[in-house]
Design a protein around this motif. Sequence first.
Motif, PDB file in Angstrom:
ATOM      1  N   SER A   1       0.811  -1.224   0.000  1.00 36.73           N
ATOM      2  CA  SER A   1       0.000   0.000   0.000  1.00 36.73           C
ATOM      3  C   SER A   1       0.847   1.279   0.000  1.00 36.73           C
ATOM      4  O   SER A   1       0.305   2.383  -0.109  1.00 36.73           O
ATOM      5  N   ALA A   2       2.180   1.121   0.130  1.00 37.89           N
ATOM      6  CA  ALA A   2       3.053   2.297   0.303  1.00 37.89           C
ATOM      7  C   ALA A   2       2.917   3.313  -0.829  1.00 37.89           C
ATOM      8  O   ALA A   2       2.754   4.519  -0.583  1.00 37.89           O
ATOM      9  N   GLU A   3       2.968   2.848  -2.050  1.00 42.50           N
ATOM     10  CA  GLU A   3       2.919   3.751  -3.195  1.00 42.50           C
ATOM     11  C   GLU A   3       1.563   4.457  -3.265  1.00 42.50           C
ATOM     12  O   GLU A   3       1.495   5.684  -3.437  1.00 42.50           O
TER      13      GLU A   3
ATOM     14  N   LEU B   1      10.074  -5.703   1.996  1.00 37.99           N
ATOM     15  CA  LEU B   1       9.295  -4.513   1.631  1.00 37.99           C
ATOM     16  C   LEU B   1       9.513  -4.182   0.152  1.00 37.99           C
ATOM     17  O   LEU B   1       8.563  -3.863  -0.568  1.00 37.99           O
ATOM     18  N   ALA B   2      10.774  -4.293  -0.293  1.00 41.88           N
ATOM     19  CA  ALA B   2      11.082  -4.001  -1.703  1.00 41.88           C
ATOM     20  C   ALA B   2      10.341  -4.955  -2.642  1.00 41.88           C
ATOM     21  O   ALA B   2       9.992  -4.585  -3.765  1.00 41.88           O
ATOM     22  N   ALA B   3      10.095  -6.171  -2.158  1.00 41.70           N
ATOM     23  CA  ALA B   3       9.382  -7.149  -2.988  1.00 41.70           C
ATOM     24  C   ALA B   3       7.934  -6.720  -3.225  1.00 41.70           C
ATOM     25  O   ALA B   3       7.297  -7.163  -4.176  1.00 41.70           O
ATOM     26  N   HIS B   4       7.418  -5.855  -2.339  1.00 37.06           N
ATOM     27  CA  HIS B   4       6.015  -5.455  -2.436  1.00 37.06           C
ATOM     28  C   HIS B   4       5.809  -4.048  -2.974  1.00 37.06           C
ATOM     29  O   HIS B   4       4.681  -3.563  -3.026  1.00 37.06           O
ATOM     30  N   THR B   5       6.897  -3.361  -3.291  1.00 38.59           N
ATOM     31  CA  THR B   5       6.729  -1.996  -3.798  1.00 38.59           C
ATOM     32  C   THR B   5       7.820  -1.678  -4.821  1.00 38.59           C
ATOM     33  O   THR B   5       8.910  -2.256  -4.762  1.00 38.59           O
TER      34      THR B   5
END
Length: 240
Positions: free
Chosen positions: A133-135, A156-160
């Motif tokens: 959801s970060a982006e 986290l990088a894998a998800h954004t």
Amino acid sequence: MRRGDGETGRRGDGETRRRGDWETRRKGEAKRNMAKKDRSNNKPEKNKNRQLSTASPRPPVSASPRPPVSASPSPPVSPSPSPALVAVIMGSQSDWETMRHADETLAKFGIDHECRVISAHRSPSLAAEFGSSAEGRGLEVVIAAAGGAAHLAGVLAAHTTLPVLGVPMRSEALNGLDSLLATVQMPGGIPVGTLAIGKPGAVNAALFAVSILANSRPELRKKLHEFREAQEKKIRETTL
Ligand code: RP5
């Protein structure tokens, strides 16, 4: 003609004794054969069992479904847009002593940011939820600090697709070398920009975030130049 009959018939009484002897031998032989048969009957039984135990399928590891990873609710990541441009995420509250330097540096530059604890292994679904959801929430840079098997930044990088800056924490066991390698050695495809171990990494992650934001914000670029000039001035004025 049966062999026994013929022999008896030809050899008369004298032969009867021999026949008796033969009978005795035959009985003895029969007995021995019986015993042998018993033994050999037992043997295959043993082998059969051994074979069975080797050939039998392994017992299933567990037929029962996995217990849920965590039954307690983790604090949800707010889906609403955040005024924060940078997120400072750390694996444990014990990382705060180091990561407060990132917080302070961002504050010096007047950057809206949020700081929170999310663990890649203790709260994996929260990590996925945050990263995904970060982006959408309007964040532009994620700083992720972790120690030991420090996979937080990578997860986290894998998800954004936002830039993720990893800060390896100084660990008790290996002085942060474990955290450094775990953070920096990302396989190709999912980048994590890794900073130095501990406090310098925390400060530099914040400065790096400011540099990224400054690409599209001239006022921040100006502030960065001023920061560098002040640093240089301090060095030039140092007397020992
Ligand atoms: C990591 O494990 C954290 O980032 C922290 O650096 C390290 C130790 O955590 P605690 O056991 O102090 O909570 O997940």
